[in-house]
Design a protein around this motif. Structure first.
Motif, mmCIF file in Angstrom:
data_model
loop_
_atom_site.group_PDB
_atom_site.id
_atom_site.type_symbol
_atom_site.label_atom_id
_atom_site.label_comp_id
_atom_site.label_asym_id
_atom_site.label_seq_id
_atom_site.Cartn_x
_atom_site.Cartn_y
_atom_site.Cartn_z
ATOM 1 N N TRP A 36 -5.189 10.299 2.339
ATOM 2 C CA TRP A 36 -5.437 10.662 3.903
ATOM 3 C C TRP A 36 -5.412 9.218 4.429
ATOM 4 N N VAL A 37 -5.101 9.491 5.768
ATOM 5 C CA VAL A 37 -4.949 8.431 6.703
ATOM 6 C C VAL A 37 -5.869 8.559 7.864
ATOM 7 N N SER A 38 -6.481 7.880 8.126
ATOM 8 C CA SER A 38 -7.176 7.703 9.645
ATOM 9 C C SER A 38 -7.108 6.662 10.294
ATOM 10 N N SER A 67 0.908 -1.218 0.000
ATOM 11 C CA SER A 67 -0.006 -0.121 -0.070
ATOM 12 C C SER A 67 0.808 1.221 0.003
ATOM 13 N N VAL A 96 0.794 5.562 0.875
ATOM 14 C CA VAL A 96 -0.199 6.510 1.347
ATOM 15 C C VAL A 96 0.497 7.960 0.904
ATOM 16 N N GLU A 99 -8.053 3.593 7.823
ATOM 17 C CA GLU A 99 -6.983 3.232 6.944
ATOM 18 C C GLU A 99 -6.001 2.449 7.598
ATOM 19 N N LEU A 120 -0.705 5.329 11.309
ATOM 20 C CA LEU A 120 0.215 4.223 10.946
ATOM 21 C C LEU A 120 0.868 3.740 11.833
ATOM 22 N N LEU A 139 -7.120 -1.170 8.003
ATOM 23 C CA LEU A 139 -6.992 -1.862 7.041
ATOM 24 C C LEU A 139 -5.481 -2.356 6.518
ATOM 25 N N CYS A 140 -4.684 -1.642 6.718
ATOM 26 C CA CYS A 140 -3.191 -1.743 6.659
ATOM 27 C C CYS A 140 -2.644 -2.676 7.553
ATOM 28 N N ALA A 171 -0.211 11.453 9.175
ATOM 29 C CA ALA A 171 -0.430 9.646 8.767
ATOM 30 C C ALA A 171 0.420 8.916 9.591
ATOM 31 N N SER A 230 -3.743 6.074 -1.334
ATOM 32 C CA SER A 230 -4.471 7.111 -0.466
ATOM 33 C C SER A 230 -4.107 8.176 -0.332
#
Length: 78
Positions: free
Chosen positions: A33-35, A5, A7, A38, A63, A41-42, A59, A31
């Motif tokens: 953006w990251v919240s 993935s 970002v 996300e 993350l 999901l990763c 991010a 993506s």
């Protein structure tokens, strides 16, 4: 660089980098953006974070507990 993935954290107004066929992967691994969603999901995956400034910092905050961030550096607009 290889990652499952990517970002792209390029700020409130998305600045899309000039990457051939990038649109092909939007919504399918790329993506802007990251919240926490996300990040979940990763979870457990290796991701590449492309960008700089506040967006990249946010991010990373979401993350870091969930994923392995691939080495890289901030990008600069041309």
């Amino acid at each position: 660089m290889r990652a499952r993935s990517v970002v792209i954290a390029s700020g409130a107004r998305y600045r899309r980098p000039e990457v051939p066929d990038l649109a092909t992967f939007e919504g399918a691994g790329v993506s802007y953006w990251v919240s926490t969603i996300e990040a979940r999901l990763c979870a457990g995956e290796e991701v590449a974070l492309v960008g700089g400034g506040n967006s990249a910092g946010q991010a990373v905050a979401f993350l870091a507990p969930q994923v392995k961030v691939a080495p890289g550096g901030p990008t600069r607009p041309h």
